[in-house]
Scaffold this motif. Sequence first.
Motif, PDB file in Angstrom:
ATOM      1  N   SER A 166       1.348   0.599   3.207  1.00 19.85           N
ATOM      2  CA  SER A 166      -0.005   0.580   3.455  1.00 19.85           C
ATOM      3  C   SER A 166      -0.478   1.873   2.576  1.00 19.85           C
ATOM      4  CB  SER A 166      -0.213   0.729   5.019  1.00 19.85           C
ATOM      5  OG  SER A 166       0.262  -0.362   5.500  1.00 19.85           O
ATOM      6  N   CYS A 223       5.078   3.440   6.329  1.00 16.74           N
ATOM      7  CA  CYS A 223       4.017   2.760   6.719  1.00 16.74           C
ATOM      8  C   CYS A 223       3.994   1.272   5.943  1.00 16.74           C
ATOM      9  CB  CYS A 223       2.632   3.515   6.274  1.00 16.74           C
ATOM     10  SG  CYS A 223       2.607   3.459   4.596  1.00 16.74           S
ATOM     11  N   ASN A 224       5.277   0.883   5.585  1.00 19.32           N
ATOM     12  CA  ASN A 224       5.530  -0.427   5.308  1.00 19.32           C
ATOM     13  C   ASN A 224       4.623  -0.843   4.011  1.00 19.32           C
ATOM     14  OD1 ASN A 224       7.528  -2.595   5.150  1.00 19.32           O
ATOM     15  ND2 ASN A 224       5.809  -3.933   6.604  1.00 19.32           N
ATOM     16  N   SER A 274       1.680  -0.838   9.156  1.00 20.25           N
ATOM     17  CA  SER A 274       0.110  -0.991   8.685  1.00 20.25           C
ATOM     18  C   SER A 274      -0.451  -0.046   9.568  1.00 20.25           C
ATOM     19  CB  SER A 274      -0.231  -2.239   8.326  1.00 20.25           C
ATOM     20  OG  SER A 274      -0.484  -2.987   9.564  1.00 20.25           O
ATOM     21  N   HIS A 275      -0.359   0.046  10.996  1.00 18.91           N
ATOM     22  CA  HIS A 275      -1.063   0.858  11.788  1.00 18.91           C
ATOM     23  C   HIS A 275      -0.441   2.397  11.846  1.00 18.91           C
ATOM     24  CE1 HIS A 275      -3.498  -2.589  13.256  1.00 18.91           C
ATOM     25  NE2 HIS A 275      -2.212  -3.141  12.957  1.00 18.91           N
ATOM     26  N   HIS A 311      -7.719  -5.996   8.910  1.00 12.63           N
ATOM     27  CA  HIS A 311      -7.456  -4.422   9.365  1.00 12.63           C
ATOM     28  C   HIS A 311      -7.529  -3.722   8.318  1.00 12.63           C
ATOM     29  CE1 HIS A 311      -4.399  -1.111   9.305  1.00 12.63           C
ATOM     30  NE2 HIS A 311      -4.797  -0.957  10.318  1.00 12.63           N
ATOM     31  N   ALA A 312      -7.107  -4.072   7.118  1.00 15.04           N
ATOM     32  CA  ALA A 312      -7.024  -3.276   5.810  1.00 15.04           C
ATOM     33  C   ALA A 312      -8.431  -2.678   5.614  1.00 15.04           C
ATOM     34  CB  ALA A 312      -6.349  -3.768   4.740  1.00 15.04           C
ATOM     35  N   ASP A 329      -4.996  -7.326  12.215  1.00 16.06           N
ATOM     36  CA  ASP A 329      -4.002  -7.163  11.065  1.00 16.06           C
ATOM     37  C   ASP A 329      -4.349  -7.841   9.852  1.00 16.06           C
ATOM     38  OD1 ASP A 329      -1.752  -6.300  12.625  1.00 16.06           O
ATOM     39  OD2 ASP A 329      -1.224  -8.395  13.476  1.00 16.06           O
ATOM     40  N   ARG A 346      -9.606  -0.200   7.963  1.00 13.65           N
ATOM     41  CA  ARG A 346      -8.787   1.139   7.718  1.00 13.65           C
ATOM     42  C   ARG A 346      -9.190   1.779   6.537  1.00 13.65           C
ATOM     43  NH1 ARG A 346      -3.631   3.297   9.846  1.00 13.65           N
ATOM     44  NH2 ARG A 346      -3.380   5.250   8.299  1.00 13.65           N
TER      45      ARG A 346
END
Lengths: 105, 391
Positions: free
Chosen positions: A43, A40-41, B336-337, B85-86, B81, B89
Amino acid sequence: MPTIRFLLAGGEELAVEALNGRSLMETALENSVPGIVAECNGSAACATCHVVLPDQIMSALGPISEHENDMLDFAEAPREAGSRLSCQIKVSDILDNVAVRIPSA
Amino acid sequence: MAEAVKVVDDVTFEDLLANPYPVFKRVRDLGPVVKVEAANIMMVTRFDDIMAIERDPETFSSVNPQSLLNTVIGPNLMRKDGADHARERAAIDPSLRPGVVKRCWAEPMQAICADVISRIEHKGEAELFEDLAAPIAARALCDILGIDGVDWPTMVLWSQSLIDGSGNYSHNPEIARKAKEAARGVESAVNRMLPHHRDNPNASMLSSMLQAGQTTEQIYANIKVAIGGGLNEPRDSILTLILGLLQNPDQLARIRAEPSLWGQAFEEAVRWISPIGMYPRRLTRDVEISGTLVREGEQVGLCVGAANHDDRRFSDPEKFDVFREKKSHLAFGAGSHFCAGTWVSRALVSQIAVPMVFERLRNLRLKAPELVRVRGWVFRGPTHMPVVWDA
Ligand code: HEM
Ligand code: FES
């Protein structure tokens, strides 16, 4: 520039120069440290960047977030007292010469 | 010198739907980025290229305000992004973390699977898409989202309508109408549920988004993402795992003798037939992908289905082999997704639903191998799977 000593699952040690401010996971990837997959690099979503740190460093790093804490119970290698997600740790001088162990699954 | 993007123009859309893997292989061997005319997209198909792309979201962005997905469901986390996004999420993650799955969702998912299986157990025969996988996936999703009072066929309809609407590149008015109707249906279900979740904070995704202070617009859009993206994949991977094991009884026997292998079996199933075969990224600058030049503003399709059959990484990739050399796959995406529903799916499919199926439907077997249908390329899975067992 701190030196990080990665202790690989097979027992060897790989010492690398790290840049302050990068994550420990990024440092591992940039140096092709085996065993850090980091799907997930960074995250904190995949738990494939699990490392084990010595006790004194754990206390120096401060508290673990609720999310990381939950994730760590489900990493492939069993959780240990010093378990962290390496993507959630910023490299700083306190990690200089510290042994960062990659647990074997 | 950078190479130009090669083109494949002798493949039909039907070829892709029927079986994309031969096309993927051809494209993978032809170049790192290949335009496939029938799909009107530049495909990236090699494992290492996709992994590298997912580590560089500044160049390969998910942001695309003009995307059909945004038109159909509103601005949502899949098309954002960075910090935007964070935040969104982080607002849904508390309902989907592995520990929460174990503490809050395992029991209701167990009850749903037991109920669905009880309805067919005595019959000795079923079609597993309709009779098992779709109701399990839809009902589990309702619980996790925090939506009561919507029956599973309605969830299936909403999910499919939203997916079809997001892929409606030919602007078919009927597809657009159905997508709009589904969007309205979801919104009214959310409106009906919000007061309850406001008064009773709990682990569901709706409650979690409220607790994180998300706006109603954000809640609508991201619940639609979860309905569009959280139903088909567990449904399809339940069927794929059952199919792989029924076709390979020796592997099934080893797993049943050692239940800790179920997790590994699930990862192999989603590698073998990945429920999501492709998702897009947009270039924010001119860039070379392994030596092939792609221009700013263009869109590439990351074919994770193809990457999961990349023979540079997986030997005999078309074989279902739970015991193959262990390597990470891309079925849940990367970066991240990375799929937010990964841990729910692992628990539901590999720890609950499929073990229970083999436990309770004794001597389960395909009714006739030639009746099994597997279809799709952006979304792929078994669509028809008649089975029999000793009732
Ligand atoms: C076997 C089951 C599943 C598979 C193979 C799967 C696959 C994927 C993939 C490939 C992505 C990345 C898409 C992209 O980057 O554009 C994704 C994202 C996502 N998935 Fe799943 N999925 C599964 C189950 C679920 C479930 C059950 C849920 C909800 C409960 C869910 C919710 C999401 C969400 C919300 C995202 C967007 C994440 C983000 O943008 O940060 N998925 N999924
Ligand atoms: S890189 Fe995925 S959790 Fe750290």
